[in-house]
Write an enzyme that holds these catalytic residues in place. Structure first.
Site, PDB file in Angstrom:
ATOM      1  CE  LYS A  29      -2.202  -0.884   3.860  1.00  0.00           C
ATOM      2  NZ  LYS A  29      -1.604  -2.160   4.266  1.00  0.00           N
ATOM      3  NE  ARG A 104      -5.300  -1.005   8.699  1.00  0.00           N
ATOM      4  CZ  ARG A 104      -4.076  -1.430   8.853  1.00  0.00           C
ATOM      5  NH1 ARG A 104      -3.797  -2.377   9.696  1.00  0.00           N
ATOM      6  NH2 ARG A 104      -3.088  -0.886   8.177  1.00  0.00           N
ATOM      7  NE  ARG A 143       7.490  -3.580   6.100  1.00  0.00           N
ATOM      8  CZ  ARG A 143       6.219  -3.168   6.167  1.00  0.00           C
ATOM      9  NH1 ARG A 143       5.624  -2.702   5.086  1.00  0.00           N
ATOM     10  NH2 ARG A 143       5.550  -3.247   7.291  1.00  0.00           N
ATOM     11  NE  ARG A 176       6.326  -1.251  10.531  1.00  0.00           N
ATOM     12  CZ  ARG A 176       5.260  -1.086   9.746  1.00  0.00           C
ATOM     13  NH1 ARG A 176       5.356  -0.388   8.632  1.00  0.00           N
ATOM     14  NH2 ARG A 176       4.096  -1.601  10.054  1.00  0.00           N
ATOM     15  NE  ARG A 187       1.347  -5.336  11.236  1.00  0.00           N
ATOM     16  CZ  ARG A 187       2.350  -5.025  10.418  1.00  0.00           C
ATOM     17  NH1 ARG A 187       3.538  -5.608  10.566  1.00  0.00           N
ATOM     18  NH2 ARG A 187       2.191  -4.140   9.477  1.00  0.00           N
TER      19      ARG A 187
HETATM   20  P1  AMP Z   1       0.382  -0.534   8.845  1.00  0.00           P
HETATM   21  O1  AMP Z   1       1.626   0.303   8.717  1.00  0.00           O
HETATM   22  O2  AMP Z   1      -0.754  -0.092   8.011  1.00  0.00           O
HETATM   23  O3  AMP Z   1       0.670  -2.008   8.695  1.00  0.00           O
HETATM   24  O4  AMP Z   1      -0.112  -0.329  10.359  1.00  0.00           O
HETATM   25  C1  AMP Z   1       0.759  -0.587  11.427  1.00  0.00           C
HETATM   26  C2  AMP Z   1      -0.020  -0.696  12.705  1.00  0.00           C
HETATM   27  O5  AMP Z   1      -0.698   0.526  12.964  1.00  0.00           O
HETATM   28  C3  AMP Z   1      -1.120  -1.756  12.742  1.00  0.00           C
HETATM   29  O6  AMP Z   1      -0.612  -3.053  13.035  1.00  0.00           O
HETATM   30  C4  AMP Z   1      -1.999  -1.222  13.878  1.00  0.00           C
HETATM   31  O7  AMP Z   1      -1.375  -1.449  15.130  1.00  0.00           O
HETATM   32  C5  AMP Z   1      -1.935   0.288  13.630  1.00  0.00           C
HETATM   33  N1  AMP Z   1      -3.011   0.725  12.709  1.00  0.00           N
HETATM   34  C6  AMP Z   1      -2.894   1.081  11.412  1.00  0.00           C
HETATM   35  N2  AMP Z   1      -4.073   1.434  10.885  1.00  0.00           N
HETATM   36  C7  AMP Z   1      -4.976   1.310  11.900  1.00  0.00           C
HETATM   37  C8  AMP Z   1      -6.387   1.527  11.993  1.00  0.00           C
HETATM   38  N3  AMP Z   1      -7.118   1.945  10.944  1.00  0.00           N
HETATM   39  N4  AMP Z   1      -6.972   1.299  13.196  1.00  0.00           N
HETATM   40  C9  AMP Z   1      -6.283   0.896  14.272  1.00  0.00           C
HETATM   41  N5  AMP Z   1      -4.947   0.662  14.247  1.00  0.00           N
HETATM   42  C10 AMP Z   1      -4.295   0.864  13.079  1.00  0.00           C
END
Ligand code: AMP
Length: 237
Positions: A29, A104, A143, A176, A187
């Site tokens: 993304k 989400r 990554r 990360r 996740r």
């Molecule tokens: P991402 O970088 O999109 O994989 O997001 C990393 C982390 O951010 C996720 O594992 C969640 O802990 C948090 N996160 C991202 N988007 C959301 C969301 N819409 N609602 C709640 N937590 C989120």
């Protein structure tokens, strides 16, 4: 050809380009959002990155958010709503945004609808990048992120090369905390459990375009831009 190009430009000017980009962790993304941002001149709003910035703050909220992030858990909705509302109201989102990673859950979807109403905006397109869990797991295991400039890199062969430096700024490439395999599994499970009603609603509204995220970056980008063009020309191209 010239006519199609003209229609596209008119379309871009006429519409506020508010795009939602969904997909599991590791779907690509962030990469696709950056490409879209450069092509259409609209702002990439990266929910995960906004939350990671908040987690760096030496406050109680920052500390709590860090805990959720490191364990691959959803950050409580109140916090997420606040940062999304603030970000989408900023002047650099005036022309449009590519919202990456939000909404989400079914509940975030309801909040998002209210927020759009308040801001007087409408989603133009929703792109869902589909990638099987096994591919996401494999991608995230290699990554790394630069601790200096946040550039994202793939380290072939995984951890034994993790001391490599960032080509851009020389910073240290790190994994990360939420890219550890046991956290990635959580996740991915959370994502597929929570996203179904969001996808279903956008599909009912005729906004959803699915793209195959297993392909190469350029091929995925091509699929996305084709879907956007189809929307701009109401399915006539
Ligand atoms: P991402 O970088 O999109 O994989 O997001 C990393 C982390 O951010 C996720 O594992 C969640 O802990 C948090 N996160 C991202 N988007 C959301 C969301 N819409 N609602 C709640 N937590 C989120």
């Amino acid at each position: 050809m010239a006519e199609i190009h003209r229609q596209r430009l008119v379309g871009i000017r006429k519409h506020r380009f508010d795009i939602v980009l969904l997909g599991p962790p590791g779907a690509g993304k962030g990469t696709q959002a950056d490409l879209l941002s450069a092509k259409y001149g609209i702002t990439h709003v990266n929910t995960g990155e906004l939350l990671r910035a908040l987690a760096e703050e030496p406050t109680q909220v920052g500390e709590a958010v860090r805990h959720f992030l490191e364990n691959g858990l959803m950050v409580p909705e109140g916090v997420v709503t606040r940062i999304i509302e603030e970000r989408l109201s900023s002047p650099d989102c005036e022309r449009g945004f590519i919202l990456d990673g939000y909404p989400r859950t079914a509940s975030q979807m309801v909040t998002f609808d209210h927020l759009l109403q308040e801001l007087g905006r409408e989603v133009f397109a929703v792109i869902y990048i589909e990638v099987p869990d096994s591919v996401c797991l494999a991608r995230l295991s290699t990554r790394r992120v630069c601790s200096g400039c946040s550039a994202v890199k793939t380290i072939p062969g995984g951890s034994h090369q993790s001391r490599a430096a960032c080509e851009r700024c020389g910073g240290r490439l790190i994994r990360r905390p939420d890219d550890r395999p046991e956290v990635v599994v959580r996740r991915l499970a959370l994502f597929s459990r929570e996203i179904a009603p969001v996808i279903a609603k956008f599909e009912r509204e005729g906004l959803l375009a699915r793209v195959d995220g297993r392909n190469r970056v350029n091929d995925v980008f091509e699929q996305i831009t084709r879907a956007i063009k189809r929307k701009l020309t109401n399915g006539k191209s």
